[in-house]
Design an enzyme around this catalytic site. Sequence first.
Site, PDB file in Angstrom:
ATOM      1  N   ASN A  13       0.774  -1.100  -0.186  1.00  0.00           N
ATOM      2  CA  ASN A  13      -0.079  -0.025  -0.077  1.00  0.00           C
ATOM      3  C   ASN A  13       0.889   1.322  -0.045  1.00  0.00           C
ATOM      4  OD1 ASN A  13      -2.447  -1.416   0.337  1.00  0.00           O
ATOM      5  ND2 ASN A  13      -2.446  -1.388   2.789  1.00  0.00           N
ATOM      6  N   LYS A  42       0.736  -4.370   4.799  1.00  0.00           N
ATOM      7  CA  LYS A  42       1.372  -5.530   5.502  1.00  0.00           C
ATOM      8  C   LYS A  42       2.544  -6.194   4.888  1.00  0.00           C
ATOM      9  CE  LYS A  42      -2.820  -5.302   8.403  1.00  0.00           C
ATOM     10  NZ  LYS A  42      -2.274  -4.140   9.348  1.00  0.00           N
ATOM     11  N   GLY A 217       2.865  -7.328  26.327  1.00  0.00           N
ATOM     12  CA  GLY A 217       3.617  -8.406  26.433  1.00  0.00           C
ATOM     13  C   GLY A 217       3.016  -9.267  25.138  1.00  0.00           C
ATOM     14  N   ASP A 245       3.702  -6.069  11.989  1.00  0.00           N
ATOM     15  CA  ASP A 245       4.294  -6.455  10.940  1.00  0.00           C
ATOM     16  C   ASP A 245       5.728  -6.741  11.154  1.00  0.00           C
ATOM     17  OD1 ASP A 245       2.106  -5.915   9.574  1.00  0.00           O
ATOM     18  OD2 ASP A 245       2.592  -3.950   8.999  1.00  0.00           O
ATOM     19  N   GLY A 280       5.858   6.159  10.824  1.00  0.00           N
ATOM     20  CA  GLY A 280       5.555   5.330   9.555  1.00  0.00           C
ATOM     21  C   GLY A 280       5.798   3.870   9.908  1.00  0.00           C
ATOM     22  N   SER A 284      11.416   2.813  11.468  1.00  0.00           N
ATOM     23  CA  SER A 284      12.262   2.322  12.384  1.00  0.00           C
ATOM     24  C   SER A 284      12.379   0.960  12.516  1.00  0.00           C
ATOM     25  CB  SER A 284      11.608   2.752  13.998  1.00  0.00           C
ATOM     26  OG  SER A 284      12.748   2.622  14.767  1.00  0.00           O
TER      27      SER A 284
HETATM   28  O1  RIB Z   1       0.471  -2.829   9.658  1.00  0.00           O
HETATM   29  C1  RIB Z   1       0.450  -1.769   8.994  1.00  0.00           C
HETATM   30  C2  RIB Z   1      -0.229  -1.526   7.712  1.00  0.00           C
HETATM   31  O2  RIB Z   1      -1.466  -1.651   7.583  1.00  0.00           O
HETATM   32  C3  RIB Z   1       0.255  -0.045   7.147  1.00  0.00           C
HETATM   33  O3  RIB Z   1       1.478   0.019   6.573  1.00  0.00           O
HETATM   34  C4  RIB Z   1      -1.099   0.043   5.987  1.00  0.00           C
HETATM   35  O4  RIB Z   1      -0.728   0.150   4.755  1.00  0.00           O
HETATM   36  C5  RIB Z   1      -2.027  -1.155   6.439  1.00  0.00           C
HETATM   37  O5  RIB Z   1      -1.883  -2.195   5.470  1.00  0.00           O
END
Ligand code: RIB
Length: 299
Positions: A13, A42, A217, A245, A280, A284
């Site tokens: 995305n 993701k 946690g 992610d 974003g 990081s």
């Molecule tokens: O997990 C975060 C992601 O969820 C974002 O980058 C957004 O694009 C959505 O897919």
Amino acid sequence: MTTVPVIVVGSVNVDLVAVGGRMPRPGETVTMGRFAEVQGGKGGNQASAAAALGATVHFVGAVGSDHWGVAAREDLSGRGIELRGLATVEGATGVAIILVDDGGENSIAIVPGANGAVTPSLVEDALTAIDAPDAVVVACLEIPLESVLAAARVASAKGWRFVLNPAPAPGAPLPAELLAAASVVTPNETEAEALGGVDALLAAGAGAVVVTRGGDGTEIHATGSPATRVAPSRASVVDTTGAGDAFTAALAVGLANGRELADAVRWASAAGAIATEGFGARGSLATAAQVDARAAARP
Ligand code: RIB
């Protein structure tokens, strides 16, 4: 560095992000501090996080024929990710509209665009073409479910491990075949609930369920073993977008590197914590040395 590749099957995305302020209530307009356009999705985030950790990474997905698709491909390529499985399809790249409040929490709405064109045959062809005796496949739910299932089937046929990140939370239970193919499922607490709870996931055959609870946690559940809890790593939170992610990616890299599940979860928790410290979804992303240091500093 691992020689066992991590193969991410997932979404790309462009993230259109408004930051700073509070979340609007339904029907309300709020003013936020600033706007940014950054890379996201993701799948793309998971591939990027795994690459930052030093893994050999393949990505399977689709971008649109617009300028965002070009930028997304360039970004992933610049991170050293193998993109033979990344299709360009006519039309729009996936878009995420994201609000990040003063506490770093986010709210996300996505329009799938090209992610909806990640077909089972695209996935099967891309995975079949990868010549690796062992691999860890990671998939999320921002692409069609039948394509995630296709990834699970190829992974099973090849004897590869399959890590399922059930995000975003589906509106219905997942097919038992998909869960049974998963070595590990990584929901957050909301997703675990939406999927009927940990016991239902284990009963369907998931090898293990790792539930992330942010600052509370992470829990590890596996049939026949008592649940264990991994304390969170310290973090100076700026933006939680993409932390899940980064966690899933690091878990996959840890498993690819031969770590046992509990050890991989501890390592991934540190990676997830570091991922919250920049703006974003990819602002990081940690190196393996940074994750080692943060994991060692665990309270
Ligand atoms: O997990 C975060 C992601 O969820 C974002 O980058 C957004 O694009 C959505 O897919």
